[in-house]
Motif scaffolding. Sequence first.
Motif, PDB file in Angstrom:
ATOM      1  N   GLY A 257      48.207  99.966  41.089  1.00 24.76           N
ATOM      2  CA  GLY A 257      47.471  98.823  41.630  1.00 24.76           C
ATOM      3  C   GLY A 257      47.405  97.645  40.693  1.00 24.76           C
ATOM      4  N   HIS A 258      47.647  97.866  39.409  1.00 22.47           N
ATOM      5  CA  HIS A 258      47.580  96.791  38.418  1.00 22.47           C
ATOM      6  C   HIS A 258      48.516  95.639  38.756  1.00 22.47           C
ATOM      7  CE1 HIS A 258      48.912  94.747  34.700  1.00 22.47           C
ATOM      8  NE2 HIS A 258      47.680  94.931  34.267  1.00 22.47           N
ATOM      9  N   ASN A 259      49.737  95.990  39.207  1.00 21.40           N
ATOM     10  CA  ASN A 259      50.735  94.959  39.448  1.00 21.40           C
ATOM     11  C   ASN A 259      50.336  94.015  40.566  1.00 21.40           C
ATOM     12  OD1 ASN A 259      54.030  94.355  40.373  1.00 21.40           O
ATOM     13  ND2 ASN A 259      53.416  94.294  38.227  1.00 21.40           N
ATOM     14  N   GLU A 260      49.763  94.570  41.622  1.00 20.50           N
ATOM     15  CA  GLU A 260      49.316  93.714  42.727  1.00 20.50           C
ATOM     16  C   GLU A 260      48.178  92.798  42.284  1.00 20.50           C
ATOM     17  OE1 GLU A 260      50.438  96.142  46.767  1.00 20.50           O
ATOM     18  OE2 GLU A 260      48.572  96.719  45.754  1.00 20.50           O
ATOM     19  N   LEU A 261      47.266  93.314  41.479  1.00 21.18           N
ATOM     20  CA  LEU A 261      46.163  92.478  40.978  1.00 21.18           C
ATOM     21  C   LEU A 261      46.695  91.385  40.059  1.00 21.18           C
ATOM     22  CD1 LEU A 261      43.577  95.312  40.265  1.00 21.18           C
ATOM     23  CD2 LEU A 261      43.438  93.596  42.084  1.00 21.18           C
ATOM     24  N   LEU A 262      47.691  91.724  39.252  1.00 16.63           N
ATOM     25  CA  LEU A 262      48.320  90.737  38.378  1.00 16.63           C
ATOM     26  C   LEU A 262      48.974  89.627  39.199  1.00 16.63           C
ATOM     27  CD1 LEU A 262      49.384  90.020  35.423  1.00 16.63           C
ATOM     28  CD2 LEU A 262      51.441  91.276  36.093  1.00 16.63           C
ATOM     29  N   LEU A 263      49.706  90.019  40.245  1.00 15.25           N
ATOM     30  CA  LEU A 263      50.370  89.030  41.088  1.00 15.25           C
ATOM     31  C   LEU A 263      49.360  88.181  41.847  1.00 15.25           C
ATOM     32  CD1 LEU A 263      53.434  91.012  42.509  1.00 15.25           C
ATOM     33  CD2 LEU A 263      53.430  89.193  40.784  1.00 15.25           C
ATOM     34  N   ALA A 264      48.241  88.775  42.236  1.00 20.19           N
ATOM     35  CA  ALA A 264      47.199  87.992  42.913  1.00 20.19           C
ATOM     36  C   ALA A 264      46.754  86.844  42.030  1.00 20.19           C
ATOM     37  CB  ALA A 264      46.014  88.883  43.266  1.00 20.19           C
ATOM     38  N   GLU A 265      46.593  87.129  40.738  1.00 23.63           N
ATOM     39  CA  GLU A 265      46.202  86.077  39.792  1.00 23.63           C
ATOM     40  C   GLU A 265      47.317  85.057  39.622  1.00 23.63           C
ATOM     41  OE1 GLU A 265      44.659  85.630  35.151  1.00 23.63           O
ATOM     42  OE2 GLU A 265      44.705  87.609  36.112  1.00 23.63           O
ATOM     43  N   ALA A 266      48.558  85.541  39.504  1.00 17.68           N
ATOM     44  CA  ALA A 266      49.687  84.642  39.276  1.00 17.68           C
ATOM     45  C   ALA A 266      49.964  83.749  40.478  1.00 17.68           C
ATOM     46  CB  ALA A 266      50.933  85.457  38.934  1.00 17.68           C
ATOM     47  N   LEU A 267      49.695  84.256  41.682  1.00 11.38           N
ATOM     48  CA  LEU A 267      50.025  83.519  42.909  1.00 11.38           C
ATOM     49  C   LEU A 267      48.860  82.699  43.448  1.00 11.38           C
ATOM     50  CD1 LEU A 267      52.043  86.363  44.686  1.00 11.38           C
ATOM     51  CD2 LEU A 267      52.981  84.308  43.604  1.00 11.38           C
ATOM     52  N   ARG A 268      47.705  82.837  42.835  1.00  8.35           N
ATOM     53  CA  ARG A 268      46.518  82.128  43.323  1.00  8.35           C
ATOM     54  C   ARG A 268      46.756  80.612  43.306  1.00  8.35           C
ATOM     55  NH1 ARG A 268      42.749  84.360  40.089  1.00  8.35           N
ATOM     56  NH2 ARG A 268      42.678  86.149  41.515  1.00  8.35           N
ATOM     57  N   GLY A 269      46.450  79.978  44.426  1.00  2.00           N
ATOM     58  CA  GLY A 269      46.612  78.533  44.523  1.00  2.00           C
ATOM     59  C   GLY A 269      47.982  78.094  45.004  1.00  2.00           C
ATOM     60  N   ARG A 270      48.928  79.024  45.088  1.00  2.00           N
ATOM     61  CA  ARG A 270      50.271  78.696  45.587  1.00  2.00           C
ATOM     62  C   ARG A 270      50.274  78.708  47.117  1.00  2.00           C
ATOM     63  NH1 ARG A 270      54.542  77.472  41.689  1.00  2.00           N
ATOM     64  NH2 ARG A 270      53.577  78.040  39.697  1.00  2.00           N
ATOM     65  N   ASP A 271      51.052  77.821  47.701  1.00  2.00           N
ATOM     66  CA  ASP A 271      51.226  77.808  49.146  1.00  2.00           C
ATOM     67  C   ASP A 271      51.787  79.168  49.580  1.00  2.00           C
ATOM     68  OD1 ASP A 271      51.961  77.447  51.772  1.00  2.00           O
ATOM     69  OD2 ASP A 271      53.175  75.659  51.421  1.00  2.00           O
ATOM     70  N   ARG A 272      51.101  79.850  50.479  1.00  2.00           N
ATOM     71  CA  ARG A 272      51.530  81.194  50.891  1.00  2.00           C
ATOM     72  C   ARG A 272      52.915  81.192  51.500  1.00  2.00           C
ATOM     73  NH1 ARG A 272      53.555  85.043  51.203  1.00  2.00           N
ATOM     74  NH2 ARG A 272      52.949  87.104  51.930  1.00  2.00           N
ATOM     75  N   ASP A 273      53.330  80.098  52.080  1.00  2.00           N
ATOM     76  CA  ASP A 273      54.659  80.042  52.688  1.00  2.00           C
ATOM     77  C   ASP A 273      55.759  79.698  51.686  1.00  2.00           C
ATOM     78  OD1 ASP A 273      53.670  80.661  55.218  1.00  2.00           O
ATOM     79  OD2 ASP A 273      53.245  78.546  55.665  1.00  2.00           O
ATOM     80  N   SER A 274      55.392  79.511  50.410  1.00  2.00           N
ATOM     81  CA  SER A 274      56.375  79.110  49.405  1.00  2.00           C
ATOM     82  C   SER A 274      57.015  80.303  48.696  1.00  2.00           C
ATOM     83  CB  SER A 274      55.733  78.186  48.366  1.00  2.00           C
ATOM     84  OG  SER A 274      54.779  78.886  47.575  1.00  2.00           O
ATOM     85  N   TYR A 275      56.551  81.504  48.986  1.00  2.00           N
ATOM     86  CA  TYR A 275      57.131  82.690  48.352  1.00  2.00           C
ATOM     87  C   TYR A 275      57.131  83.847  49.348  1.00  2.00           C
ATOM     88  CZ  TYR A 275      52.203  83.946  47.762  1.00  2.00           C
ATOM     89  OH  TYR A 275      50.878  84.218  47.985  1.00  2.00           O
ATOM     90  N   VAL A 276      57.998  84.812  49.080  1.00  2.00           N
ATOM     91  CA  VAL A 276      58.142  86.002  49.914  1.00  2.00           C
ATOM     92  C   VAL A 276      57.693  87.211  49.101  1.00  2.00           C
ATOM     93  CG1 VAL A 276      59.795  87.526  51.080  1.00  2.00           C
ATOM     94  CG2 VAL A 276      60.032  85.025  51.260  1.00  2.00           C
ATOM     95  N   LEU A 277      56.741  87.959  49.634  1.00  2.00           N
ATOM     96  CA  LEU A 277      56.245  89.167  48.970  1.00  2.00           C
ATOM     97  C   LEU A 277      56.883  90.407  49.580  1.00  2.00           C
ATOM     98  CD1 LEU A 277      52.384  88.788  48.422  1.00  2.00           C
ATOM     99  CD2 LEU A 277      54.122  89.206  46.674  1.00  2.00           C
ATOM    100  N   SER A 278      57.577  91.166  48.758  1.00  2.00           N
ATOM    101  CA  SER A 278      58.131  92.452  49.163  1.00  2.00           C
ATOM    102  C   SER A 278      57.301  93.538  48.490  1.00  2.00           C
ATOM    103  CB  SER A 278      59.596  92.559  48.717  1.00  2.00           C
ATOM    104  OG  SER A 278      60.062  93.890  48.777  1.00  2.00           O
TER     105      SER A 278
END
Length: 318
Positions: A49-70
């Motif tokens: 679960g650490h990786n998803e929490l890390l990415l949540a922090e890294a992606l915060r404030g980014r336009d959700r349509d600007s990246y693809v999450l796999s």
Amino acid sequence: MNTRTLGLGAMGMSDAYGPTDRSESIATVHAALDAGVTLIDTGDFYGSGHNELLLAEALRGRDRDSYVLSVKFGALRSPDGAMVGVDARPAALKNFLNYSLNRLGVDHIDVYRPARLDPAVPIEDTVGAIKDMIDAGYVRHAGLSEVNAETVRRAHAVTPIADLQIEYSLISRGVEAEVLPTLRELGVGVTAYGVLSRGLLSGHWSPGNAGDHRNMMPRFSGENLSDNMRLVDALRRVADAKGCTVAQLAIAWVAAQGADIVPVIGARTRERLAEALPALALELTADDLAEIEKAVPAGSAKGDRYPTAMMADLGVGN
């Protein structure tokens, strides 16, 4: 900017390859997005679960349509981090998805896929549940990971499969015989991980890091490692003649295998990311490809890509 031919794999930012630096990991995600990389690959079990929490922090404030999450799901871990099985039942899938959405802080996952085939659950049931989640708006596309051609066909008959995530590199070419032709027949893409063979082809790897799971992998052990490093040396001579690094040449080779293949790079630092990005612009001629093949012929790597017990979980061998 090139937004098609490179993805960022985030696993190494949480575990598997030894100690990591959180701030550097986040800066690397930012640098990748700023450079035009739009695919971010993770798994709910990366760092438990650490990786998803890390990415949540890294992606915060980014336009959700600007990246693809796999996101991969299904791998089970005990409190000590050991892998203890796979669960791809529909009810488990929905539970895993719920937690991923909350940890990532998003309202949908772009591509959702079982990390491995669950032998106790028909693939039709698993992808059928993903289809339910697509219909409900929580997932955009169904994907698969490390399965054989027959499994892809069965899954694709239930709901369109966007892509198969599978290891593919100069020294891991098992997909070429049956899997790639099947994917192309069905119009299914490939996200190729392990393009640098977990650092073996990067030209930077060195043994001895505590907590590095490569220490248990056959290709990184004993005489296998010595033989494989000779392949790397041969590839380095081709890279030197081409005026690029070994890593760039290895990435470019995978990208050159088809426009339907997206290499996923497990860069953990901005330095490694900066080295990988120029591979997108590296044009390989027929002569270049012939020289690469001569340096690293198909099937020339020594040792399996995973320990014996883990190889049994894969749909495709080396």
